[in-house]
Design an enzyme around this catalytic site. Structure first.
Site, PDB file in Angstrom:
ATOM      1  N   ALA A 108     -11.159 -59.519  35.279  1.00  0.00           N
ATOM      2  CA  ALA A 108      -9.763 -59.100  35.304  1.00  0.00           C
ATOM      3  C   ALA A 108      -9.001 -59.698  36.476  1.00  0.00           C
ATOM      4  O   ALA A 108      -9.555 -60.409  37.325  1.00  0.00           O
ATOM      5  CB  ALA A 108      -9.689 -57.569  35.342  1.00  0.00           C
ATOM      6  N   HIS A 109      -7.714 -59.381  36.527  1.00  0.00           N
ATOM      7  CA  HIS A 109      -6.808 -59.949  37.530  1.00  0.00           C
ATOM      8  C   HIS A 109      -7.250 -59.639  38.959  1.00  0.00           C
ATOM      9  O   HIS A 109      -7.754 -58.571  39.266  1.00  0.00           O
ATOM     10  CB  HIS A 109      -5.392 -59.417  37.309  1.00  0.00           C
ATOM     11  N   ASN A 110      -7.087 -60.628  39.822  1.00  0.00           N
ATOM     12  CA  ASN A 110      -7.335 -60.520  41.266  1.00  0.00           C
ATOM     13  C   ASN A 110      -8.794 -60.294  41.640  1.00  0.00           C
ATOM     14  O   ASN A 110      -9.091 -59.942  42.783  1.00  0.00           O
ATOM     15  CB  ASN A 110      -6.473 -59.428  41.891  1.00  0.00           C
ATOM     16  N   SER A 145      -9.331 -56.510  40.685  1.00  0.00           N
ATOM     17  CA  SER A 145      -9.550 -56.566  42.136  1.00  0.00           C
ATOM     18  C   SER A 145     -10.973 -56.226  42.555  1.00  0.00           C
ATOM     19  O   SER A 145     -11.195 -55.705  43.647  1.00  0.00           O
ATOM     20  CB  SER A 145      -8.558 -55.634  42.850  1.00  0.00           C
ATOM     21  N   ARG A 172      -5.333 -64.110  35.027  1.00  0.00           N
ATOM     22  CA  ARG A 172      -4.649 -64.527  36.244  1.00  0.00           C
ATOM     23  C   ARG A 172      -4.260 -63.316  37.093  1.00  0.00           C
ATOM     24  O   ARG A 172      -4.187 -62.178  36.609  1.00  0.00           O
ATOM     25  CB  ARG A 172      -3.432 -65.372  35.907  1.00  0.00           C
TER      26      ARG A 172
END
Length: 330
Positions: free
Chosen positions: A243-245, A263, A222
């Site tokens: 991974a996140h974002n 990201s 998340r």
């Protein structure tokens, strides 16, 4: 056992039958392993020599290949044997595991959860507060869906999968065994005194579009804030880390053991080869390809193919490898 004549199979493939066989087909198999009642596939000329010794009665063949069927054997010529194979595999696909009851008595379902019509929920599943399942959702045994998560119509989730709170899952998705959706992202910073690490909270969620397939033991974390997003039609192999974002466009492919750091942005139709690693905050634009085992450190332009570690333009990298071999030999 399902049995089909070559004519019945060709009604699905819409190809051209060459040769004659009276054998009924019980299933597909590789050229070398096929029996007289099986159908096989030839998608490249490098496999043509195997047809002569194969026991298969029928072969689906690319229409640009020159091959003779042989006695009591036949060919079905099609534009693309691989796509035809997908149709035949679907034809012989066995039925999925059976549910005796639509909702097993050992499932734990919060009173606020909303369950659509035709859903099936297996043994020891858990549905938390305010979970919403659309129509026809299938949860195999030991699936956990945490609070406020929404799942669209006809999505199938296999055993061991955990979907954390507040995630949004589209329709017609398939999550294979032990998928993790919405776990904390990996974020730490050194403490002010330099003697430890401070965990960065991740309070966002994961949004997954329609017709997304995620392979066994893969993870989508998340977001730190906002959302990690997987676009419609993406296909994720086993043992993949997102991974996140991260944001994936439509119809991206990620092969096994590849990973995106935080990201990363993928445009539509990006292909990531197996065991590739993508650095954080990198953008790989629409239609780009990352070769297997590559390490991407910088943005990749639309339509470009990169390979190597660190990754570079494929043509330039291949020239370097050729020169290196020549230097070693000399």
């Amino acid at each position: 056992m399902k049995l089909f004549t070559i004519q019945e199979i060709n009604e699905i493939l819409k190809g051209e039958i060459i040769g004659v066989t009276n054998q009924k087909i019980s299933g597909p198999e590789e050229l070398q392993k096929a029996s007289i009642h099986q159908i096989t596939f030839i998608g490249s000329k490098k496999y043509l020599h195997l047809w002569e010794k194969s026991n298969a009665s029928v072969a689906v063949v690319n229409d640009n290949l020159v091959v003779e069927p042989g006695e009591n054997r036949a060919l079905i010529k099609v534009k693309n044997a691989d796509l035809a194979m997908a149709k035949i595999l679907e034809l012989f696909n066995p039925s999925p595991p059976h549910f005796d009851t639509e909702i097993h008595e050992t499932a734990v379902i919060h009173k606020s959860a909303i369950i659509g019509s035709g859903c099936k929920i297996g043994a020891n599943c858990y549905l938390g507060k305010d979970v919403i399942l659309g129509d026809g959702v299938v949860l195999y045994p030991n699936v956990c869906i945490f609070d406020e998560t929404k799942i669209g119509n006809n999505t199938v989730i296999w055993s061991g999968t955990v979907i954390r709170e507040r995630c949004e899952i589209g329709s017609l998705c398939i999550f294979h065994t032990n998928v993790s959706i919405g776990a904390d992202g990996f974020g730490y910073r050194p403490s002010e005194d330099g003697r430890g690490l401070i965990k960065i909270p991740h309070i966002g969620n994961v949004i997954i579009g329609n017709e997304v397939e995620i392979g066994a033991n893969s993870a989508v974390d998340r977001a730190k804030f906002s959302s990690t997003i997987i676009g419609d039609g993406c296909k994720i192999d086993n043992l993949v880390q997102i991974a996140h974002n991260c944001v994936l466009g439509r119809s991206c492919i990620m092969a096994g053991s590849s990973g995106l750091a935080g990201s990363v942005t993928l445009g539509d139709g990006v292909i990531i080869g197996g065991s590739s690693s993508i650095k954080d905050h990198v953008t790989i634009h629409t239609g780009a390809v990352v070769g297997g085992g590559s390490g991407v450190m910088n943005d990749v332009a639309a339509g470009k193919t990169v390979v190597g570690y660190p990754a570079a333009d494929a043509r330039d990298m291949f020239k370097q490898w050729v020169l290196l071999r020549k230097m070693i030999k000399s």
